[in-house]
Design a protein around this motif. Structure first.
Motif, mmCIF file in Angstrom:
data_model
loop_
_atom_site.group_PDB
_atom_site.id
_atom_site.type_symbol
_atom_site.label_atom_id
_atom_site.label_comp_id
_atom_site.label_asym_id
_atom_site.label_seq_id
_atom_site.Cartn_x
_atom_site.Cartn_y
_atom_site.Cartn_z
ATOM 1 N N PRO A 64 44.754 70.798 55.933
ATOM 2 C CA PRO A 64 45.789 70.146 55.800
ATOM 3 C C PRO A 64 46.452 69.850 54.313
ATOM 4 O O PRO A 64 47.614 69.913 54.172
ATOM 5 C CB PRO A 64 45.623 68.489 56.409
ATOM 6 C CG PRO A 64 44.608 68.821 57.338
ATOM 7 C CD PRO A 64 43.644 69.869 56.446
ATOM 8 N N TYR A 68 50.717 71.287 55.313
ATOM 9 C CA TYR A 68 51.831 70.098 55.145
ATOM 10 C C TYR A 68 51.053 68.846 54.697
ATOM 11 O O TYR A 68 51.998 67.956 54.944
ATOM 12 C CB TYR A 68 52.306 70.380 56.522
ATOM 13 C CG TYR A 68 53.078 71.319 57.039
ATOM 14 C CD1 TYR A 68 54.194 71.887 56.509
ATOM 15 C CD2 TYR A 68 52.392 72.473 57.734
ATOM 16 C CE1 TYR A 68 54.982 73.080 56.771
ATOM 17 C CE2 TYR A 68 53.017 73.665 58.020
ATOM 18 C CZ TYR A 68 54.102 74.008 57.452
ATOM 19 O OH TYR A 68 54.719 75.238 57.708
ATOM 20 N N GLY A 69 50.114 68.947 54.098
ATOM 21 C CA GLY A 69 49.639 67.391 53.612
ATOM 22 C C GLY A 69 48.929 66.705 54.919
ATOM 23 O O GLY A 69 48.983 66.949 56.062
ATOM 24 N N ARG A 71 48.483 63.276 56.975
ATOM 25 C CA ARG A 71 49.468 62.040 57.704
ATOM 26 C C ARG A 71 49.420 61.047 56.682
ATOM 27 O O ARG A 71 48.592 60.710 55.967
ATOM 28 C CB ARG A 71 49.278 61.688 58.695
ATOM 29 C CG ARG A 71 49.520 62.765 60.093
ATOM 30 C CD ARG A 71 49.556 62.260 61.289
ATOM 31 N NE ARG A 71 50.369 60.964 61.622
ATOM 32 C CZ ARG A 71 51.561 60.958 61.419
ATOM 33 N NH1 ARG A 71 52.295 62.130 61.353
ATOM 34 N NH2 ARG A 71 52.206 59.990 61.747
ATOM 35 N N ASN A 122 56.610 62.029 58.593
ATOM 36 C CA ASN A 122 55.927 63.172 58.250
ATOM 37 C C ASN A 122 56.242 64.485 58.821
ATOM 38 O O ASN A 122 56.887 64.324 60.018
ATOM 39 C CB ASN A 122 54.336 62.811 58.695
ATOM 40 C CG ASN A 122 53.723 61.691 58.187
ATOM 41 O OD1 ASN A 122 53.241 61.848 57.048
ATOM 42 N ND2 ASN A 122 53.713 60.562 58.575
ATOM 43 N N HIS A 123 55.815 65.410 58.301
ATOM 44 C CA HIS A 123 56.148 66.875 58.798
ATOM 45 C C HIS A 123 55.256 66.811 60.082
ATOM 46 O O HIS A 123 54.164 66.167 60.297
ATOM 47 C CB HIS A 123 55.552 67.898 57.977
ATOM 48 C CG HIS A 123 56.053 69.286 58.587
ATOM 49 N ND1 HIS A 123 55.106 69.955 59.389
ATOM 50 C CD2 HIS A 123 57.152 70.240 58.183
ATOM 51 C CE1 HIS A 123 55.597 70.989 59.749
ATOM 52 N NE2 HIS A 123 56.693 71.140 58.511
ATOM 53 N N ALA A 126 51.821 67.728 59.650
ATOM 54 C CA ALA A 126 50.860 66.925 58.855
ATOM 55 C C ALA A 126 49.436 66.526 59.472
ATOM 56 O O ALA A 126 49.622 65.991 60.315
ATOM 57 C CB ALA A 126 51.487 65.880 57.897
#
Length: 154
Positions: A64, A68-69, A71, A122-123, A126
């Motif tokens: 992650p 997209y990082g 959450r 969030n994406h 994520a």
């Protein structure tokens, strides 16, 4: 030519989640084209493609942090239903563009309870570990215009 900064790269890809479900893929015969080093794709995939050449295949798992990082629960909040002026039937999964202090932000409706709507900025991917299967279709030098604009011109 090897993939390096300012190369135009065309890839055929399939993206899976950790359970093997297909999340996304490039349409057959229509590879994704991007300008390498311009931040047009997630960092983990871009790093995995560095130095590769046309015709190569690879499978890569991306954490992650390099996708997209993670959450961030601070990006989920309850807002009044009245904020959705003109929308009669609000349902979980719907996406809207919201104005925030940082500018426009896409949010997803997570839940609707009475007059409260829970939105999540969030994406959607994520916190997910992503698995890519990639075939490099083409690599070429970018034009000066593509480099100055930061994206591929077809």
């Amino acid at each position: 030519m090897q993939i390096a900064k300012n190369a135009v790269v065309a890839i055929d890809y399939t993206l899976h989640d950790t359970e093997g479900e297909v999340i996304d893929s490039s349409p057959e015969g229509e590879p994704l084209r991007y300008l390498h080093g311009a931040g047009n794709i997630i960092p983990g995939l871009e790093n995995a493609l560095e130095g590769k050449t046309a015709g190569e295949d690879l499978e890569v798992t991306i954490a992650p942090a390099d996708a997209y990082g993670e959450r961030d629960d601070r990006l989920t909040q309850d807002v009044p239903r009245s904020m959705f002026e003109g929308v009669e039937d609000i349902k979980a999964g719907m996406r809207f563009q919201a104005q925030t202090e940082s500018g426009p932000q896409v949010v997803t409706v997570a839940a609707v309870t009475g007059d409260q709507v829970t939105v999540d900025a969030n994406h959607p991917l994520a916190g997910e570990t992503l698995k890519f299967t990639v075939r490099i279709a083409d690599v070429r030098e970018a034009s000066e215009e593509e480099i100055s604009h930061g994206h591929v011109h077809d």
